[in-house]
Design a protein around this motif. Structure first.
Motif, PDB file in Angstrom:
ATOM      1  N   ASN A 117     -56.198  17.989 -41.998  1.00  0.00           N
ATOM      2  CA  ASN A 117     -56.722  17.191 -43.109  1.00  0.00           C
ATOM      3  C   ASN A 117     -55.863  15.949 -43.357  1.00  0.00           C
ATOM      4  N   PHE A 118     -54.565  16.159 -43.458  1.00  0.00           N
ATOM      5  CA  PHE A 118     -53.656  15.044 -43.761  1.00  0.00           C
ATOM      6  C   PHE A 118     -52.691  14.774 -42.613  1.00  0.00           C
ATOM      7  N   ARG A 119     -53.045  15.282 -41.432  1.00  0.00           N
ATOM      8  CA  ARG A 119     -52.161  15.068 -40.284  1.00  0.00           C
ATOM      9  C   ARG A 119     -52.930  14.415 -39.136  1.00  0.00           C
ATOM     10  N   SER A 120     -52.305  13.440 -38.501  1.00  0.00           N
ATOM     11  CA  SER A 120     -52.920  12.777 -37.352  1.00  0.00           C
ATOM     12  C   SER A 120     -52.546  13.469 -36.048  1.00  0.00           C
ATOM     13  N   PHE A 121     -51.409  14.163 -36.051  1.00  0.00           N
ATOM     14  CA  PHE A 121     -50.966  14.959 -34.901  1.00  0.00           C
ATOM     15  C   PHE A 121     -50.688  16.371 -35.406  1.00  0.00           C
ATOM     16  N   TYR A 125     -45.464  12.707 -36.503  1.00  0.00           N
ATOM     17  CA  TYR A 125     -46.234  11.467 -36.393  1.00  0.00           C
ATOM     18  C   TYR A 125     -46.325  10.940 -34.965  1.00  0.00           C
ATOM     19  N   ASN A 126     -46.235  11.851 -33.996  1.00  0.00           N
ATOM     20  CA  ASN A 126     -46.406  11.471 -32.591  1.00  0.00           C
ATOM     21  C   ASN A 126     -46.689  12.747 -31.793  1.00  0.00           C
ATOM     22  N   TYR A 127     -46.987  12.586 -30.508  1.00  0.00           N
ATOM     23  CA  TYR A 127     -47.265  13.763 -29.688  1.00  0.00           C
ATOM     24  C   TYR A 127     -46.080  14.708 -29.610  1.00  0.00           C
ATOM     25  N   ASN A 155     -61.986  16.964 -38.498  1.00  0.00           N
ATOM     26  CA  ASN A 155     -60.598  16.584 -38.204  1.00  0.00           C
ATOM     27  C   ASN A 155     -60.204  16.937 -36.777  1.00  0.00           C
ATOM     28  N   ARG A 158     -61.715  14.322 -34.440  1.00  0.00           N
ATOM     29  CA  ARG A 158     -60.996  13.037 -34.474  1.00  0.00           C
ATOM     30  C   ARG A 158     -59.692  13.122 -33.670  1.00  0.00           C
ATOM     31  N   LEU A 162     -58.659  11.250 -29.984  1.00  0.00           N
ATOM     32  CA  LEU A 162     -57.475  10.387 -29.840  1.00  0.00           C
ATOM     33  C   LEU A 162     -56.712  10.744 -28.563  1.00  0.00           C
TER      34      LEU A 162
END
Lengths: 201, 133
Positions: A117-121, A125-127, A155, A158, A162
């Motif tokens: 929900n609030f995390r891109s990874f 904040y990276n792989y 989510n 998405r 990426l």
């Protein structure tokens, strides 16, 4: 330093996470590469039940993906990045997300979707290897194609897209598909007495 | 992109407007269109309609221009930060969850925000799952 990774293409759980991690190393500028071998069978050799095998620089043999990912992360820090708490998500991926039972899978995808929900990874904040593990397992799961396409878990979709756009992920899978196709062609031509197949006009 | 993030020297909020596009990978025509569309939209973030459009875009893509970071992320972030900092109810957090996710990524990768101005994000808050209509 010589490292070699064998992957069985017909394994019950195809070892995409190990393959992607190896591809991270091979497409980086570190001064070593991993020899990757594909086997068109359920196991990497007749003695073991393993679908994947890494022969390490120290001559050890690893057949568990969790161990292989941890080995890469330790050997190539910065290339195959690891973070604290990685193990939890790597384990979650390897234990839960290969499952072919839709109901069971749905429960765990909900958990992953809520986590994103609030995390891109998966972490930070990276792989990290957690992303490699989760993405690789989902890529190997035949149930995922339509789930992702329909965007059932927004989510997850998405985040998945990426990583799919990063050449080190999807291209590792293409590389393997190509390798297996070549093996099949070679074995077919061996069966027909080594004659090359000709195209009929 | 992983290398870009790990090697990027964060810019301050003041440096955002003069940042060069060349700090980021080159964009395709479609990505350029998204980038300029949302930079324009970011001047109207006082309208709920704009926020909903931004949130919808960030539902399916990690960055403003798609799956690739660009200067648009910095520009839109500068405008969105004061607005997003006011959201505290669970309803708002759920409604704008994708903007919050993205803003948190930007303030931890490309833009240096002073501690007291940072968007406070509780990553583990439970929200109702979004169901695709």
């Amino acid at each position: 330093m010589s490292l070699s990774l064998s992957i069985a293409g017909k394994a019950q759980f195809v070892a995409y996470p190990a393959l992607i991690a190896a591809n991270f190393v091979n497409s980086s500028d570190v001064d070593s590469s991993i020899l990757i071998e594909f086997i068109d069978d359920k196991t990497v050799d007749s003695e073991s039940n393993a679908g994947v095998k890494l022969t390490t620089a120290e001559g050890k043999t690893l057949t568990e993906q969790a161990e292989i990912l941890a080995y890469f992360a330790e050997k190539f820090p910065g290339v195959v990045p690891e973070q604290a708490k990685n193990e939890e998500w790597t384990k979650f991926a390897l234990d839960k997300l290969y499952v072919k039972n839709f109901k069971e899978l749905a429960t765990d995808l909900e958990k992953l979707d809520a986590h994103l929900n609030f995390r891109s990874f998966v972490l930070g904040y990276n792989y990290t290897t957690a992303d490699i593990a989760v993405w690789g397992v989902l890529r190997a799961n035949a149930l995922m194609g339509s789930i992702l396409k329909n965007g059932v878990y927004t989510n997850v979709s998405r985040w998945y897209s990426l990583l799919a756009d990063d050449k080190r992920f999807e291209s590792a899978i293409e590389f393997m598909t190509k390798g297996l196709n070549e093996l099949r062609k070679a074995s077919k031509s061996a069966k027909t007495g080594g004659k090359k197949e000709t195209h009929k006009a | 992109m992983a290398d870009l993030i790990s090697k990027f020297t964060k810019l301050s909020l003041k440096e955002v407007s003069s940042a060069k596009d060349s700090l980021f990978p080159e964009l395709s025509a479609e990505q350029k269109a998204l980038s300029s569309q949302f930079q324009t939209l970011s001047t109207r973030l006082d309208e709920d309609e704009s926020l909903i459009a931004l949130n919808n875009a960030l539902r399916t893509q990690t960055f403003i221009a798609g799956n690739v970071p660009s200067k648009a992320d910095l520009v839109v972030f500068e405008k969105a930060l004061p607005v997003a900092s006011k959201w505290s109810s669970t309803d708002d957090l759920a409604k704008y969850r994708h903007i919050i996710r993205w803003a948190d990524l930007i303030q931890n990768t490309f833009v240096e925000v002073p501690q007291e101005e940072q968007l406070k994000v509780n990553h583990n808050i439970e929200l109702p799952r979004e169901i695709k209509e």
